[in-house]
Scaffold this active site. Structure first.
Site, mmCIF file in Angstrom:
data_model
loop_
_atom_site.group_PDB
_atom_site.id
_atom_site.type_symbol
_atom_site.label_atom_id
_atom_site.label_comp_id
_atom_site.label_asym_id
_atom_site.label_seq_id
_atom_site.Cartn_x
_atom_site.Cartn_y
_atom_site.Cartn_z
ATOM 1 N N ASP A 10 -67.629 85.984 -60.488
ATOM 2 C CA ASP A 10 -67.379 86.523 -61.732
ATOM 3 C C ASP A 10 -68.231 87.084 -62.648
ATOM 4 O O ASP A 10 -68.078 87.844 -63.566
ATOM 5 C CB ASP A 10 -66.248 85.509 -62.603
ATOM 6 C CG ASP A 10 -65.434 86.197 -63.605
ATOM 7 O OD1 ASP A 10 -65.215 87.292 -63.659
ATOM 8 O OD2 ASP A 10 -65.010 85.313 -64.367
ATOM 9 N N HIS A 200 -59.998 78.249 -65.329
ATOM 10 C CA HIS A 200 -61.146 79.388 -65.349
ATOM 11 C C HIS A 200 -60.563 79.884 -66.948
ATOM 12 O O HIS A 200 -59.946 80.671 -67.131
ATOM 13 C CB HIS A 200 -60.695 80.333 -64.358
ATOM 14 C CG HIS A 200 -61.729 81.695 -64.341
ATOM 15 N ND1 HIS A 200 -62.814 81.339 -63.479
ATOM 16 C CD2 HIS A 200 -61.923 82.516 -65.151
ATOM 17 C CE1 HIS A 200 -63.578 82.790 -63.731
ATOM 18 N NE2 HIS A 200 -63.166 83.172 -64.592
ATOM 19 N N HIS A 202 -62.810 81.957 -70.180
ATOM 20 C CA HIS A 202 -63.641 82.775 -70.897
ATOM 21 C C HIS A 202 -63.933 82.366 -72.168
ATOM 22 O O HIS A 202 -63.264 81.900 -73.154
ATOM 23 C CB HIS A 202 -63.601 84.299 -70.752
ATOM 24 C CG HIS A 202 -63.468 84.651 -69.308
ATOM 25 N ND1 HIS A 202 -64.583 85.586 -68.872
ATOM 26 C CD2 HIS A 202 -62.522 84.627 -68.259
ATOM 27 C CE1 HIS A 202 -64.343 85.762 -67.579
ATOM 28 N NE2 HIS A 202 -63.277 85.219 -67.000
ATOM 29 N N CYS A 233 -69.046 91.730 -70.026
ATOM 30 C CA CYS A 233 -69.521 93.127 -69.966
ATOM 31 C C CYS A 233 -71.084 93.199 -70.241
ATOM 32 O O CYS A 233 -71.634 92.699 -71.463
ATOM 33 C CB CYS A 233 -68.763 94.169 -71.017
ATOM 34 S SG CYS A 233 -69.732 95.803 -71.214
ATOM 35 N N ASN A 242 -68.202 84.099 -68.949
ATOM 36 C CA ASN A 242 -67.656 82.829 -68.478
ATOM 37 C C ASN A 242 -68.170 81.528 -69.444
ATOM 38 O O ASN A 242 -69.170 81.754 -70.199
ATOM 39 C CB ASN A 242 -67.969 82.614 -67.369
ATOM 40 C CG ASN A 242 -67.306 83.561 -66.110
ATOM 41 O OD1 ASN A 242 -66.223 83.357 -66.008
ATOM 42 N ND2 ASN A 242 -68.150 84.445 -65.660
#
Lengths: 298, 298
Positions: A10, A200, A202, A233, A242
């Site tokens: 990721d 998971h 962010h 990005c 993350n």
């Protein structure tokens, strides 16, 4: 606590491709931290994700780290076949919980994605591995708005019934908050009492670590994170990584939770990652220079 | 919820000085957000903190915003006299909880700092204002290590007994975690049941918002934050800001807590701040482009 390092998948997926040797350096650094689970790559279209086009080559090197448990992400049957052919056993299969995200991301509806679970589970199981179903946009979708909790609970149950061994809930666009984490995980736990659950998050809006605590308080110990907070990005560093492995380790160790992970080694790993990608990483702890360096005066 | 915007003091104090007009622009932007309390400057040595050398000039302009409640930080009797002479009524007086920090920061011991409380309280009260005692390094000191909870409880009680009307607890180097916040605030609440308590966190290690939630759960509603997360060292952007006002507002509103603050207006204020200081601000939410812009895919 059972952290999984996801920087190589990721974290790297939107970066400019880096050499295979750099990925091996990152794995060496991660192996030294005490983290034992690594999401190492994805088997998806090399044209769509050039940074992970070396999935087969990377998979061929993983015997170097016998202490690490590797998993690879797949988006469908074809990727799953590639992954097991490359020697991967534990697979992660992404199911977007909203049709809007599923169609945009994988050109299929959520139901069509669910229908592939038995085949992918069989591929994993026949290879001696496990299948983790990752439910993406588990809280919010950039196209369809809020994802109904009941929809996630239903999807979770169906994925398990069709062969998934574990579930992971992705806050794909980094919008959720602790109360919503508590609610969703509690509801899923009731519906799937015997299934291992992971999360998971962010840190797009700053609440990532607060959500980790909420997940822990809900009894979830499988947490995804990346050294340095790599992810998001690369053209807006800091905006959307993350959650950072070192920030999770710091928070938990300071909270009295044993992570089995060496914070100093994670910071060293983050430095290896930063050199590999060639730009600053978003982790506040990493950028502050470590856990003990004094900062701030007021 | 009762947010205080501290960017003009704690945010700017280590920046290169900006023009008075730029501070007024920031105040205009803050006034539009719905935040009603503003730490506007400090009355300290202009040589030590050149960015706040215009404290008197700024204080002279504050009548423009009759809806805002302004406070100013002082480090001793001299600063308090300057502040009330400049028309400030509500004062914040910093007491470093460790002798190491107190000596380094203000060349006096903690006890010497406490001894000035009655004089400073009298100056505030005679001006029709209130005195808030800010206990710095309330959790950890960069010189003396962990600060004992009992020491903070004792200091809090003494400050109140000597005339402080409110207390604020500063996580000066951004090291604390939610469990420690809960413990300290619970203990202080027992010792000072009738005193308003506030908290001042930094996001140096990523746990700032999780600490805000812990404070709220402990019944504390006075929270310091700065638009864009301005603060810390301008030469390591992102490493050590205050917690970002917009990230607090997002977290709380999404958690069902009414803040009375307009998130979009806070983001506009952060943009004004960013233009004024001329470098990127650390807030993830601000850098992600706002609450609704999709980011991340995995």
């Amino acid at each position: 606590m059972n952290l999984r390092e996801v920087g190589l998948r990721d974290g790297l997926q939107l970066e400019a491709p880096i050499p295979l040797a750099a990925k091996l350096d990152i794995l060496d650094a991660v192996a030294a931290t005490g983290v034992r689970r690594v999401e190492v790559t994805s088997f998806v279209s090399p044209a769509a994700v050039p940074a992970l086009a070396d999935a087969e080559q990377l998979a061929a090197e993983l015997g170097r780290w016998p202490d690490l448990a590797f998993s690879a992400l797949v988006a469908g049957r074809g990727g799953a076949r590639r992954a097991v052919a490359a020697g991967m056993a534990d697979l992660e299969y992404v199911i977007s919980a909203s049709d809007g995200h599923s169609l945009a991301n994988a050109r299929r509806t959520t139901d069509e994605a669910v229908a592939a679970v038995p085949d992918i589970a069989k591929l994993a199981h026949d290879s001696g591995g496990r299948l983790e179903a990752i439910l993406a946009v588990a809280w919010d979708c950039p196209f369809d708005g809020r994802t109904a909790v009941s929809r996630i609970v239903d999807l979770a149950r169906r994925a398990v019934d069709l062969g998934a061994d574990e579930l992971c809930f992705g806050d794909t666009i980094g919008t959720t908050v602790p109360g919503r984490v508590t609610e969703l995980l509690g509801r899923v736990r009731e519906a799937c009492p015997d299934v291992e659950l992971g999360v998971h998050f962010h840190n797009t809006r700053g609440s990532g670590l607060a959500c980790v605590l909420a997940a822990l308080q809900a009894g979830i110990t499988k947490i995804d994170a990346s050294a340095g907070g790599l992810g998001g990005c690369p053209f807006a560093p800091g905006a959307s990584g993350n959650i950072a492995t070192e920030e999770v380790v710091y928070l938990l160790e300071e909270s009295g939770v044993d992570t089995g992970v060496d914070l100093g080694k994670v910071l060293e790993a983050a430095a290896v990652v930063e050199r590999a990608v060639g730009h600053e990483l978003p982790s506040n702890l990493f950028r502050a220079g470590g856990p003990n360096r004094p900062r701030g005066r007021g």
